[in-house]
Design a protein around this motif. Sequence first.
Motif, PDB file in Angstrom:
ATOM      1  N   HIS A  90      51.620 -27.585 -20.009  1.00 59.28           N
ATOM      2  CA  HIS A  90      50.793 -28.465 -20.871  1.00 59.28           C
ATOM      3  C   HIS A  90      50.575 -30.026 -20.248  1.00 59.28           C
ATOM      4  CE1 HIS A  90      51.208 -25.521 -23.716  1.00 59.28           C
ATOM      5  NE2 HIS A  90      52.461 -25.383 -23.658  1.00 59.28           N
ATOM      6  N   MET A  91      51.462 -30.106 -18.856  1.00 55.44           N
ATOM      7  CA  MET A  91      51.139 -31.383 -18.246  1.00 55.44           C
ATOM      8  C   MET A  91      49.949 -31.370 -17.380  1.00 55.44           C
ATOM      9  SD  MET A  91      55.005 -31.929 -17.009  1.00 55.44           S
ATOM     10  CE  MET A  91      56.431 -31.989 -18.249  1.00 55.44           C
ATOM     11  N   TRP A  92      49.186 -32.608 -17.268  1.00 52.21           N
ATOM     12  CA  TRP A  92      48.363 -32.648 -16.263  1.00 52.21           C
ATOM     13  C   TRP A  92      48.730 -32.815 -14.805  1.00 52.21           C
ATOM     14  CZ3 TRP A  92      46.994 -36.116 -12.465  1.00 52.21           C
ATOM     15  CH2 TRP A  92      45.603 -36.288 -11.882  1.00 52.21           C
ATOM     16  N   PRO A  93      48.157 -32.251 -13.944  1.00 55.94           N
ATOM     17  CA  PRO A  93      46.661 -31.653 -13.759  1.00 55.94           C
ATOM     18  C   PRO A  93      46.835 -29.887 -14.205  1.00 55.94           C
ATOM     19  CG  PRO A  93      47.743 -31.663 -11.608  1.00 55.94           C
ATOM     20  CD  PRO A  93      48.773 -32.343 -12.473  1.00 55.94           C
ATOM     21  N   LEU A  94      48.126 -29.562 -14.300  1.00 57.47           N
ATOM     22  CA  LEU A  94      47.915 -27.855 -14.644  1.00 57.47           C
ATOM     23  C   LEU A  94      47.389 -27.592 -15.914  1.00 57.47           C
ATOM     24  CD1 LEU A  94      51.543 -27.126 -13.265  1.00 57.47           C
ATOM     25  CD2 LEU A  94      49.403 -26.738 -12.280  1.00 57.47           C
ATOM     26  N   SER A  95      47.581 -28.508 -16.820  1.00 53.75           N
ATOM     27  CA  SER A  95      46.627 -28.309 -17.979  1.00 53.75           C
ATOM     28  C   SER A  95      45.337 -28.109 -17.991  1.00 53.75           C
ATOM     29  CB  SER A  95      46.981 -29.546 -18.961  1.00 53.75           C
ATOM     30  OG  SER A  95      46.493 -30.576 -18.651  1.00 53.75           O
ATOM     31  N   ARG A  96      44.651 -28.639 -16.732  1.00 54.38           N
ATOM     32  CA  ARG A  96      43.273 -28.531 -16.695  1.00 54.38           C
ATOM     33  C   ARG A  96      42.888 -27.310 -15.899  1.00 54.38           C
ATOM     34  NH1 ARG A  96      39.680 -33.321 -16.890  1.00 54.38           N
ATOM     35  NH2 ARG A  96      41.019 -34.733 -18.200  1.00 54.38           N
ATOM     36  N   HIS A  97      43.942 -26.725 -15.158  1.00 53.76           N
ATOM     37  CA  HIS A  97      43.780 -25.573 -14.333  1.00 53.76           C
ATOM     38  C   HIS A  97      44.901 -24.555 -14.697  1.00 53.76           C
ATOM     39  CE1 HIS A  97      41.288 -27.933 -11.633  1.00 53.76           C
ATOM     40  NE2 HIS A  97      42.464 -28.858 -11.756  1.00 53.76           N
ATOM     41  N   PRO A  98      44.649 -23.936 -16.041  1.00 65.21           N
ATOM     42  CA  PRO A  98      45.718 -23.105 -16.691  1.00 65.21           C
ATOM     43  C   PRO A  98      46.016 -21.799 -15.783  1.00 65.21           C
ATOM     44  CG  PRO A  98      43.546 -22.925 -17.799  1.00 65.21           C
ATOM     45  CD  PRO A  98      43.308 -24.097 -16.849  1.00 65.21           C
ATOM     46  N   ASP A  99      45.045 -21.462 -14.803  1.00 63.25           N
ATOM     47  CA  ASP A  99      45.291 -20.125 -14.010  1.00 63.25           C
ATOM     48  C   ASP A  99      46.264 -20.350 -12.799  1.00 63.25           C
ATOM     49  OD1 ASP A  99      43.374 -22.068 -13.005  1.00 63.25           O
ATOM     50  OD2 ASP A  99      42.838 -20.591 -11.386  1.00 63.25           O
ATOM     51  N   MET A 100      46.641 -21.599 -12.429  1.00 65.57           N
ATOM     52  CA  MET A 100      47.300 -21.886 -11.307  1.00 65.57           C
ATOM     53  C   MET A 100      48.807 -21.439 -11.581  1.00 65.57           C
ATOM     54  SD  MET A 100      46.271 -25.611  -9.848  1.00 65.57           S
ATOM     55  CE  MET A 100      47.477 -25.404  -8.354  1.00 65.57           C
ATOM     56  N   LEU A 101      49.455 -21.703 -12.739  1.00 66.17           N
ATOM     57  CA  LEU A 101      50.686 -21.160 -12.889  1.00 66.17           C
ATOM     58  C   LEU A 101      50.716 -19.631 -12.923  1.00 66.17           C
ATOM     59  CD1 LEU A 101      52.188 -23.608 -15.208  1.00 66.17           C
ATOM     60  CD2 LEU A 101      52.907 -23.295 -12.908  1.00 66.17           C
ATOM     61  N   PRO A 102      50.081 -18.985 -13.638  1.00 62.91           N
ATOM     62  CA  PRO A 102      50.109 -17.438 -13.811  1.00 62.91           C
ATOM     63  C   PRO A 102      49.888 -16.753 -12.403  1.00 62.91           C
ATOM     64  CG  PRO A 102      48.694 -18.420 -15.466  1.00 62.91           C
ATOM     65  CD  PRO A 102      49.237 -19.310 -14.843  1.00 62.91           C
ATOM     66  N   ARG A 103      48.969 -17.475 -11.532  1.00 62.01           N
ATOM     67  CA  ARG A 103      48.725 -16.939 -10.110  1.00 62.01           C
ATOM     68  C   ARG A 103      50.031 -17.082  -9.555  1.00 62.01           C
ATOM     69  NH1 ARG A 103      43.356 -19.654  -8.706  1.00 62.01           N
ATOM     70  NH2 ARG A 103      44.215 -19.214  -6.862  1.00 62.01           N
ATOM     71  N   GLY A 104      50.526 -18.540  -9.357  1.00 62.69           N
ATOM     72  CA  GLY A 104      51.614 -18.730  -8.582  1.00 62.69           C
ATOM     73  C   GLY A 104      52.969 -17.823  -9.147  1.00 62.69           C
ATOM     74  N   HIS A 105      52.956 -17.623 -10.462  1.00 62.82           N
ATOM     75  CA  HIS A 105      54.068 -16.615 -10.975  1.00 62.82           C
ATOM     76  C   HIS A 105      53.965 -15.195 -10.607  1.00 62.82           C
ATOM     77  CE1 HIS A 105      56.018 -14.271 -13.992  1.00 62.82           C
ATOM     78  NE2 HIS A 105      57.025 -15.348 -13.896  1.00 62.82           N
ATOM     79  N   ALA A 106      52.695 -14.843 -10.363  1.00 62.46           N
ATOM     80  CA  ALA A 106      52.319 -13.445  -9.521  1.00 62.46           C
ATOM     81  C   ALA A 106      52.823 -13.449  -8.308  1.00 62.46           C
ATOM     82  CB  ALA A 106      50.858 -13.206 -10.091  1.00 62.46           C
ATOM     83  N   PHE A 107      52.445 -14.372  -7.418  1.00 60.37           N
ATOM     84  CA  PHE A 107      52.634 -14.499  -6.053  1.00 60.37           C
ATOM     85  C   PHE A 107      53.976 -14.674  -5.939  1.00 60.37           C
ATOM     86  CE2 PHE A 107      53.636 -17.258  -2.323  1.00 60.37           C
ATOM     87  CZ  PHE A 107      52.984 -16.311  -1.540  1.00 60.37           C
ATOM     88  N   MET A 108      54.969 -15.271  -6.882  1.00 58.50           N
ATOM     89  CA  MET A 108      56.335 -15.370  -6.420  1.00 58.50           C
ATOM     90  C   MET A 108      57.134 -14.042  -6.991  1.00 58.50           C
ATOM     91  SD  MET A 108      57.276 -18.078  -4.990  1.00 58.50           S
ATOM     92  CE  MET A 108      59.005 -17.861  -5.272  1.00 58.50           C
ATOM     93  N   GLU A 109      56.590 -13.379  -7.931  1.00 56.41           N
ATOM     94  CA  GLU A 109      57.184 -12.120  -8.259  1.00 56.41           C
ATOM     95  C   GLU A 109      56.763 -11.099  -7.300  1.00 56.41           C
ATOM     96  OE1 GLU A 109      58.877 -10.984 -10.872  1.00 56.41           O
ATOM     97  OE2 GLU A 109      59.046 -13.020 -11.592  1.00 56.41           O
ATOM     98  N   LYS A 110      55.717 -11.108  -6.725  1.00 57.04           N
ATOM     99  CA  LYS A 110      55.383 -10.236  -5.370  1.00 57.04           C
ATOM    100  C   LYS A 110      56.193 -10.467  -4.311  1.00 57.04           C
ATOM    101  CE  LYS A 110      51.562  -8.377  -2.847  1.00 57.04           C
ATOM    102  NZ  LYS A 110      50.194  -8.142  -2.547  1.00 57.04           N
ATOM    103  N   TRP A 111      56.303 -11.623  -3.900  1.00 57.52           N
ATOM    104  CA  TRP A 111      56.783 -12.125  -2.649  1.00 57.52           C
ATOM    105  C   TRP A 111      58.159 -12.713  -2.503  1.00 57.52           C
ATOM    106  CZ3 TRP A 111      54.402 -10.974   2.045  1.00 57.52           C
ATOM    107  CH2 TRP A 111      53.071 -10.312   1.824  1.00 57.52           C
ATOM    108  N   GLY A 112      58.441 -13.276  -3.439  1.00 54.59           N
ATOM    109  CA  GLY A 112      59.984 -13.679  -3.737  1.00 54.59           C
ATOM    110  C   GLY A 112      60.358 -14.806  -2.465  1.00 54.59           C
ATOM    111  N   ILE A 113      61.310 -14.608  -2.224  1.00 51.09           N
ATOM    112  CA  ILE A 113      62.026 -15.479  -0.842  1.00 51.09           C
ATOM    113  C   ILE A 113      60.722 -15.764   0.189  1.00 51.09           C
ATOM    114  CG2 ILE A 113      63.513 -16.314   0.863  1.00 51.09           C
ATOM    115  CD1 ILE A 113      64.647 -16.901  -1.949  1.00 51.09           C
ATOM    116  N   PRO A 114      60.200 -14.769   0.626  1.00 56.81           N
ATOM    117  CA  PRO A 114      59.301 -14.789   1.729  1.00 56.81           C
ATOM    118  C   PRO A 114      58.071 -15.602   1.346  1.00 56.81           C
ATOM    119  CG  PRO A 114      60.036 -12.599   1.758  1.00 56.81           C
ATOM    120  CD  PRO A 114      60.711 -13.219   0.688  1.00 56.81           C
TER     121      PRO A 114
END
Length: 173
Positions: A90-114
């Motif tokens: 809910h903080m700017w600038p992520l509030s204006r780009h709501p797709d960034m966190l879910p995409r980053g979350h999916a990326f981290m779930e897939k790749w982890g430490i690497p």
Amino acid sequence: MQEYSQIVIEFVRQNHWWALPIVFLLAFGESLAFLSLFIPAWALLVAIGALINASGLVFWPIWLAAAAGASVGDWVSYWFGFHFKDRIAHMWPLSRHPDMLPRGHAFMEKWGIPGIFVGRFFGPLRATVPLIAGILEMDYWKFQIANVLSAMLWAYVLLAFGDFGFGLMKWFR
């Protein structure tokens, strides 16, 4: 152009003591969530890499300053994600780009430490991977080890690329 280059190189030589804090701050800003979206510091770090050789500066202290700045920036981003979790969306600038966190979350779930290493080299990921690692409560020490090692590699690649590119320009003249 040659004259302008000489002026810049001479300025760097005469003000070499500023190199370490400037490089630290550039790498910090480039690695800090939110701020890194607005500061294209990687280009400046490549340019500084070119100035290292030309101005007679020593590579390793500047590399260490860049690695330290990048590590601290990611550490702050991790801390921010760890402590503010769901409120971040809910903080700017992520509030204006709501797709960034879910995409980053999916990326981290897939790749982890690497993913910390991969994310370090790609702009939008560089800004969100440490933040998401904190939100996901990734093991602190695993994150920090990957953070420091990836920062060292990233700083070396950027600075050496500039240094190497400058060397090639001189060779092709």
